[in-house]
Design an enzyme around this catalytic site. Structure first.
Site, PDB file in Angstrom:
ATOM      1  N   HIS A   1      -8.775  14.090  -5.169  1.00  0.00           N
ATOM      2  CA  HIS A   1      -9.186  12.762  -4.712  1.00  0.00           C
ATOM      3  C   HIS A   1      -9.374  12.827  -3.196  1.00  0.00           C
ATOM      4  O   HIS A   1      -8.577  12.344  -2.424  1.00  0.00           O
ATOM      5  CB  HIS A   1      -8.089  11.758  -5.085  1.00  0.00           C
ATOM      6  CG  HIS A   1      -8.446  10.336  -4.816  1.00  0.00           C
ATOM      7  ND1 HIS A   1      -9.652   9.783  -5.149  1.00  0.00           N
ATOM      8  CD2 HIS A   1      -7.724   9.330  -4.260  1.00  0.00           C
ATOM      9  CE1 HIS A   1      -9.657   8.496  -4.809  1.00  0.00           C
ATOM     10  NE2 HIS A   1      -8.501   8.201  -4.258  1.00  0.00           N
TER      11      HIS A   1
ATOM     12  N   VAL B   1      -2.021  -2.692  -3.505  1.00  0.00           N
ATOM     13  CA  VAL B   1      -2.328  -2.056  -4.791  1.00  0.00           C
ATOM     14  C   VAL B   1      -1.296  -2.478  -5.839  1.00  0.00           C
ATOM     15  O   VAL B   1      -1.644  -2.864  -6.960  1.00  0.00           O
ATOM     16  CB  VAL B   1      -2.357  -0.512  -4.679  1.00  0.00           C
ATOM     17  CG1 VAL B   1      -2.624   0.115  -6.043  1.00  0.00           C
ATOM     18  CG2 VAL B   1      -3.420  -0.057  -3.683  1.00  0.00           C
ATOM     19  N   GLY B   2      -0.014  -2.432  -5.453  1.00  0.00           N
ATOM     20  CA  GLY B   2       1.056  -2.724  -6.413  1.00  0.00           C
ATOM     21  C   GLY B   2       0.994  -4.145  -6.950  1.00  0.00           C
ATOM     22  O   GLY B   2       1.079  -4.368  -8.165  1.00  0.00           O
TER      23      GLY B   2
HETATM   24  N1  APR Z   1      10.004   2.205  -1.804  1.00  0.00           N
HETATM   25  C1  APR Z   1       9.321   1.138  -2.270  1.00  0.00           C
HETATM   26  N2  APR Z   1       8.296   0.580  -1.612  1.00  0.00           N
HETATM   27  C2  APR Z   1       7.931   1.110  -0.439  1.00  0.00           C
HETATM   28  C3  APR Z   1       8.610   2.235   0.116  1.00  0.00           C
HETATM   29  C4  APR Z   1       9.688   2.779  -0.617  1.00  0.00           C
HETATM   30  N3  APR Z   1      10.380   3.835  -0.178  1.00  0.00           N
HETATM   31  N4  APR Z   1       8.020   2.519   1.299  1.00  0.00           N
HETATM   32  C5  APR Z   1       7.027   1.650   1.475  1.00  0.00           C
HETATM   33  N5  APR Z   1       6.970   0.798   0.437  1.00  0.00           N
HETATM   34  C6  APR Z   1       6.051  -0.324   0.211  1.00  0.00           C
HETATM   35  C7  APR Z   1       5.709  -1.107   1.467  1.00  0.00           C
HETATM   36  O1  APR Z   1       6.778  -1.965   1.845  1.00  0.00           O
HETATM   37  C8  APR Z   1       4.459  -1.862   1.007  1.00  0.00           C
HETATM   38  O2  APR Z   1       4.765  -3.133   0.463  1.00  0.00           O
HETATM   39  O3  APR Z   1       4.798   0.132  -0.259  1.00  0.00           O
HETATM   40  C9  APR Z   1       3.870  -0.952  -0.076  1.00  0.00           C
HETATM   41  C10 APR Z   1       2.517  -0.390   0.272  1.00  0.00           C
HETATM   42  O4  APR Z   1       1.631  -1.460   0.317  1.00  0.00           O
HETATM   43  P1  APR Z   1       0.383  -1.533   1.303  1.00  0.00           P
HETATM   44  O5  APR Z   1       0.821  -1.201   2.681  1.00  0.00           O
HETATM   45  O6  APR Z   1      -0.303  -2.831   1.034  1.00  0.00           O
HETATM   46  O7  APR Z   1      -0.540  -0.308   0.824  1.00  0.00           O
HETATM   47  P2  APR Z   1      -1.515  -0.281  -0.451  1.00  0.00           P
HETATM   48  O8  APR Z   1      -2.875  -0.692  -0.033  1.00  0.00           O
HETATM   49  O9  APR Z   1      -0.881  -0.967  -1.582  1.00  0.00           O
HETATM   50  O10 APR Z   1      -1.599   1.289  -0.719  1.00  0.00           O
HETATM   51  C11 APR Z   1      -0.489   1.995  -1.233  1.00  0.00           C
HETATM   52  O11 APR Z   1      -1.865   3.439  -2.556  1.00  0.00           O
HETATM   53  O12 APR Z   1      -4.162   3.725  -2.651  1.00  0.00           O
HETATM   54  C12 APR Z   1      -2.970   4.220  -2.124  1.00  0.00           C
HETATM   55  O13 APR Z   1      -3.612   5.249  -0.042  1.00  0.00           O
HETATM   56  C13 APR Z   1      -2.946   4.162  -0.626  1.00  0.00           C
HETATM   57  O14 APR Z   1      -0.984   5.519  -0.332  1.00  0.00           O
HETATM   58  C14 APR Z   1      -1.465   4.192  -0.344  1.00  0.00           C
HETATM   59  C15 APR Z   1      -0.878   3.424  -1.537  1.00  0.00           C
END
Ligand code: APR
Length: 312
Positions: free
Chosen positions: A175, A13-14
């Site tokens: 949500h 997402v990011g």
């Molecule tokens: N600080 C910064 N980044 C972090 C931390 C933290 N403390 N903990 C985890 N992360 C990062 C992970 O390293 C990873 O790169 O957050 C990112 C999450 O990315 P994905 O696993 O690809 O998940 P994503 O699909 O992006 O979803 C993130 O959004 O839609 C919601 O339910 C979904 O809660 C989830 C969030």
């Protein structure tokens, strides 16, 4: 001077938020993640798309928050996504720690930022961010309704073979599975949907919308949706940066509206340079109000668990 947006979490997402922000030239972007190298690598990769796509903003990555200083907006996507069979609520405690830490760090360096929350369970995570930041409600906004509405509009457009742009809809509530698409206010080019489709078809579309996230989790198997969620978060950020004053369904802290106090649920809000500039209180039919109350109760339950486990 250019605006600055921090995106916490350089995962699916990011990274897509960063790419869309850059593509629209909304602001310089700082990607933050705990995994060393990932935000730096993805940031550089997105930056290097600029000459091809024709955008000029700066995109950088970092493992700490210093480079995020004085951001106008912080989008928090850090956290675990769902796996098949999990509800958004199953993520509660794990993502609580992450969102708490991310908010503390982000607001330390950007005390004037607007926070847009994406991490699930969304409404409870908004509450965490608000409690930690102590920001007024105009500055803590949750991304849920824009996504849920986009899914609902997509399904209606597919069903009727019309442009998605012709469909106006409102999804209220949390949500989660208890979200409340307001069928009565759904229109297709101004025509009420109830004049175009029989009740059982509309019910099926509402049901598919409620399970729209789970449908994608089931396909992906290793995570949850990210293209539409990132598009939705960036629409909100754009409305702030450009002061567009779009009326969008977002998670907002209620201060008595709809009979609720101190919890985040999805409601229509005006988003502009002042963040949430207005919360609209739509008059609801008794059945709709009952569904919204049920949805709000589900959010309250999660907040109660957090309060109990964290002693807040
Ligand atoms: N600080 C910064 N980044 C972090 C931390 C933290 N403390 N903990 C985890 N992360 C990062 C992970 O390293 C990873 O790169 O957050 C990112 C999450 O990315 P994905 O696993 O690809 O998940 P994503 O699909 O992006 O979803 C993130 O959004 O839609 C919601 O339910 C979904 O809660 C989830 C969030």
């Amino acid at each position: 001077m250019r605006k600055k947006i921090t995106v916490v979490g350089a995962g699916n997402v990011g990274a897509n938020c960063a790419l869309r922000i850059a593509g629209k030239e909304l602001a310089d972007v700082v990607l933050v993640d705990i995994v060393e190298g990932v935000p730096q690598g993805k940031g550089l990769d997105i930056l290097q798309s600029g000459p091809v796509e024709g955008y000029d903003v700066m995109v950088t990555g970092s493992n700490d928050y210093e480079p995020t200083a004085n951001s106008d907006i912080v989008i928090i996507t850090a956290g675990f996504p769902r796996k098949p069979g999990m509800s958004r609520d199953d993520l509660l405690m794990a993502n609580y720690e992450i969102v708490k830490n991310a908010t503390e760090q982000a607001v330390k360096y950007s005390p004037n930022a607007y926070l847009i929350l994406v991490t699930n369970p969304l409404d409870a995570m908004c509450w965490v961010a608000q409690q930690v930041s102590k920001f007024a409600r105009n500055r803590v906004i949750g991304m849920a309704g824009v996504l849920d509405t986009a899914r609902y509009r997509t399904f209606i457009a597919m069903e009727l073979d019309v442009s998605v742009e012709s469909i106006t809809a409102l999804v209220l509530g949390g949500h989660g599975d208890t979200m409340v698409p307001i069928v009565r206010l759904t229109t297709v080019g101004g025509i009420p949907i109830t004049e175009l489709l029989p009740k059982e078809r509309i019910d099926a579309l509402v049901d598919r919308t409620r399970n729209g996230g789970a449908e994608i989790v089931k396909y992906l198997k290793t995570g949850s949706a990210y293209y539409a969620p990132s598009a939705a978060a960036v629409e909100m950020a754009e409305s702030i940066i450009k002061d567009k004053k779009k009326v969008l369904p977002c998670a907002a802290m209620l201060e008595g509206e709809y009979g609720h106090q101190g919890i985040f649920v999805g409601v229509p809000v005006k988003i502009g340079a002042g963040g949430i500039e207005k919360v609209y209180e739509v008059s609801l039919q008794p059945e709709e109000k009952a569904q919204l109350d049920k949805s709000a109760a589900a959010v309250q339950e999660l907040i109660d668990v957090l309060k109990q486990k964290t002693g807040q």
